[in-house]
Design a protein around this motif. Structure first.
Motif, PDB file in Angstrom:
ATOM      1  N   VAL A 108       0.872  -1.185   0.000  1.00 50.45           N
ATOM      2  CA  VAL A 108       0.000   0.000   0.000  1.00 50.45           C
ATOM      3  C   VAL A 108       0.908   1.234   0.000  1.00 50.45           C
ATOM      4  O   VAL A 108       1.976   1.240   0.591  1.00 50.45           O
ATOM      5  N   GLY A 109       0.469   2.250  -0.731  1.00 51.28           N
ATOM      6  CA  GLY A 109       1.325   3.437  -0.888  1.00 51.28           C
ATOM      7  C   GLY A 109       2.038   3.438  -2.231  1.00 51.28           C
ATOM      8  O   GLY A 109       2.444   4.487  -2.720  1.00 51.28           O
ATOM      9  N   ALA A 110       2.156   2.245  -2.852  1.00 49.37           N
ATOM     10  CA  ALA A 110       2.920   2.162  -4.106  1.00 49.37           C
ATOM     11  C   ALA A 110       2.103   2.569  -5.322  1.00 49.37           C
ATOM     12  O   ALA A 110       2.643   3.159  -6.257  1.00 49.37           O
ATOM     13  N   THR A 111       0.808   2.224  -5.343  1.00 46.53           N
ATOM     14  CA  THR A 111      -0.028   2.536  -6.519  1.00 46.53           C
ATOM     15  C   THR A 111      -1.420   2.991  -6.067  1.00 46.53           C
ATOM     16  O   THR A 111      -1.858   2.700  -4.944  1.00 46.53           O
ATOM     17  N   SER A 134       6.677  -0.252   6.619  1.00 51.55           N
ATOM     18  CA  SER A 134       6.367   0.729   5.569  1.00 51.55           C
ATOM     19  C   SER A 134       4.882   0.717   5.226  1.00 51.55           C
ATOM     20  O   SER A 134       4.277   1.765   4.965  1.00 51.55           O
ATOM     21  N   GLU A 135       4.290  -0.487   5.235  1.00 49.87           N
ATOM     22  CA  GLU A 135       2.854  -0.595   4.948  1.00 49.87           C
ATOM     23  C   GLU A 135       2.025   0.018   6.081  1.00 49.87           C
ATOM     24  O   GLU A 135       1.001   0.668   5.828  1.00 49.87           O
ATOM     25  N   ARG A 148       3.463   9.821   8.493  1.00 43.80           N
ATOM     26  CA  ARG A 148       4.158  10.530   7.417  1.00 43.80           C
ATOM     27  C   ARG A 148       4.127   9.780   6.091  1.00 43.80           C
ATOM     28  O   ARG A 148       4.623  10.269   5.081  1.00 43.80           O
ATOM     29  N   GLY A 149       3.637   8.550   6.065  1.00 44.85           N
ATOM     30  CA  GLY A 149       3.716   7.721   4.868  1.00 44.85           C
ATOM     31  C   GLY A 149       4.949   6.848   4.947  1.00 44.85           C
ATOM     32  O   GLY A 149       5.863   7.125   5.721  1.00 44.85           O
ATOM     33  N   GLY A 150       4.957   5.783   4.149  1.00 47.61           N
ATOM     34  CA  GLY A 150       6.056   4.820   4.242  1.00 47.61           C
ATOM     35  C   GLY A 150       7.089   5.005   3.153  1.00 47.61           C
ATOM     36  O   GLY A 150       6.867   5.739   2.191  1.00 47.61           O
ATOM     37  N   SER A 151       8.235   4.338   3.321  1.00 47.98           N
ATOM     38  CA  SER A 151       9.304   4.349   2.312  1.00 47.98           C
ATOM     39  C   SER A 151       9.564   2.926   1.849  1.00 47.98           C
ATOM     40  O   SER A 151      10.713   2.482   1.795  1.00 47.98           O
ATOM     41  N   GLY A 152       8.494   2.193   1.536  1.00 47.02           N
ATOM     42  CA  GLY A 152       8.657   0.807   1.111  1.00 47.02           C
ATOM     43  C   GLY A 152       9.285   0.709  -0.267  1.00 47.02           C
ATOM     44  O   GLY A 152       9.207   1.647  -1.072  1.00 47.02           O
ATOM     45  N   LYS A 153       9.926  -0.442  -0.535  1.00 47.74           N
ATOM     46  CA  LYS A 153      10.437  -0.734  -1.878  1.00 47.74           C
ATOM     47  C   LYS A 153       9.542  -1.817  -2.441  1.00 47.74           C
ATOM     48  O   LYS A 153       9.814  -3.002  -2.272  1.00 47.74           O
ATOM     49  N   VAL A 155       7.009  -4.475  -2.354  1.00 46.98           N
ATOM     50  CA  VAL A 155       6.445  -5.271  -1.265  1.00 46.98           C
ATOM     51  C   VAL A 155       7.374  -5.341  -0.050  1.00 46.98           C
ATOM     52  O   VAL A 155       6.984  -5.829   1.013  1.00 46.98           O
ATOM     53  N   ASP A 156       8.611  -4.859  -0.185  1.00 42.42           N
ATOM     54  CA  ASP A 156       9.571  -4.951   0.923  1.00 42.42           C
ATOM     55  C   ASP A 156       9.575  -3.680   1.768  1.00 42.42           C
ATOM     56  O   ASP A 156       9.393  -2.572   1.243  1.00 42.42           O
ATOM     57  N   ALA A 157       9.827  -3.838   3.047  1.00 45.15           N
ATOM     58  CA  ALA A 157       9.847  -2.683   3.953  1.00 45.15           C
ATOM     59  C   ALA A 157      11.120  -1.857   3.750  1.00 45.15           C
ATOM     60  O   ALA A 157      12.192  -2.401   3.512  1.00 45.15           O
ATOM     61  N   GLY A 158      10.968  -0.531   3.846  1.00 41.13           N
ATOM     62  CA  GLY A 158      12.131   0.357   3.829  1.00 41.13           C
ATOM     63  C   GLY A 158      12.227   1.139   5.125  1.00 41.13           C
ATOM     64  O   GLY A 158      13.049   2.048   5.247  1.00 41.13           O
ATOM     65  N   ASP A 159      11.371   0.818   6.072  1.00 37.63           N
ATOM     66  CA  ASP A 159      11.327   1.512   7.362  1.00 37.63           C
ATOM     67  C   ASP A 159      11.501   0.485   8.486  1.00 37.63           C
ATOM     68  O   ASP A 159      11.165  -0.687   8.331  1.00 37.63           O
TER      69      ASP A 159
END
Ligand SMILES: Nc1ncnc2c1ncn2[C@@H]1O[C@H](COP(=O)(O)OP(=O)(O)OP(=O)(O)O)[C@@H](O)[C@H]1O
Ligand SMILES: Cc1ncsc1CCO
Ligand SMILES: [Mg+2]
Length: 286
Positions: A108-111, A134-135, A148-153, A155-159
């Motif tokens: 979620v957040g990607a598209t 991130s989700e 603040r919203g996530g920084s996912g890559k 499906v993978d977490a970036g947070d």
């Protein structure tokens, strides 16, 4: 907020062991609507903990099946408009039948499609949201729960989970559900109570769809444990313990995947104590 010092680990793990015994004794039927990548490992993980998986997603039967399943898991990993229809119908049928359902808002957040679908499903009252950090950040921002919203890559977490704890708490409080935010450690909250689960292995995020499998297994625990916070903690602790123990023998992601399923299927109270710990951060666990 009811701040308390961390409780003895053994207390939390005894509850987890009891919940695992209940899953094995009752073998609940768990309906999963999940992505193409995860179907095999998620079904095998549900079987390994002693429940019965059924992957049933099409709108022509998803709601009917939700009426006979003990719990439902909905994962949006490979979405399409037709699958979205099946997800909404199944979620509504589960709620109408008084059955718990668990949401996994993959990427979620990607598209725009994932954002619209996640917002729509969130409005259908999941018992538990299981997501990476991130989700959780992205979903909380979408829900207006102050993140603040996530920084996912993808499906993978970036947070890190630590950076999503407040978003998880706010989202759970706003929606009246449980949020299980997973990663190196897992944090499970209903907006008041907060529990941290430790264990696992760095090899777990190197196998695809372990999180999706945890979502389906969380639904299995929700089927036998009426408190969704306790159910989510139990599922996370079972994965943590099996992950720790499998990680000791594995040579890489391939052998880890096999060892992890084996450990899930043989886990007992001693294995739980060996591989996982449960810490109540705030509020009473029971
Ligand atoms: N670095 C790590 N160390 C130990 N355990 C981990 C680590 N990263 C993830 N895990 C565990 O792996 C499981 C899956 O969590 P994760 O947050 O990776 O899900 P996810 O990102 O949704 O995965 P996927 O979308 O690939 O299914 C959880 O049990 C979590 O505790
Ligand atoms: C790799 C992948 N792509 C869509 S869903 C999924 C499984 C992990 O979430
Ligand atoms: Mg995921």
């Amino acid at each position: 907020m009811n701040a308390q010092p961390p409780t003895a680990q053994a207390d939390g793990l005894q509850d987890v062991a009891r919940a695992l015994e209940a899953v094995r004794a009752r073998g609940p039927l768990v309906q999963s609507i999940t992505n193409y990548v995860s179907m095999d490992i998620a079904a095998n993980a549900v079987l390994a903990v002693g429940a019965s998986p059924a992957m049933v997603h099409d709108p022509s039967e998803a709601a009917e099946f939700a009426g006979i399943a003990a719990a439902l898991s909905v994962n949006i990993g490979t979405p399409s408009p037709r699958w979205a229809e099946g997800m909404a119908m199944a979620a509504d049928a589960a709620v109408a039948a008084g059955r718990p359902w668990v949401l996994d808002p993959v990427a979620v957040g990607a598209t725009a499609l994932r954002n619209e679908l996640s917002a729509d499903l969130l409005a259908r009252r999941p018992s538990v949201i299981r997501a990476n950090a991130s989700e959780v950040l992205a979903l909380a921002a979408l829900a207006g729960a102050g993140a603040r919203g996530g920084s996912g890559k993808g499906v993978d977490a970036g947070d890190a989970v630590e950076d999503a704890v407040e978003a998880a708490r706010a989202l759970a409080a706003q929606r009246g559900c449980v949020v299980a935010c997973t990663g190196k450690v897992d944090v499970v909250t209903d907006g008041e109570r907060m529990v941290r689960v430790e264990g696992g292995s760095p090899l777990l995020p190197r196998i695809t769809a372990v999180g999706c499998s945890l979502t389906a297994v969380t639904a299995a625990f929700c089927a036998v444990e009426p408190d969704p916070l306790a159910a989510a903690v139990a599922a996370c602790a079972v994965f943590a313990a099996a992950g720790t123990r499998a990680g000791r023998e594995a040579r890489g992601p391939g052998s880890m995947r096999v060892a992890f399923l084996d450990e899930l299927s043989t886990l007992d109270a001693a294995g739980l104590a060996d591989g996982a710990s449960v810490h109540v951060l705030t509020g009473a666990a029971a």
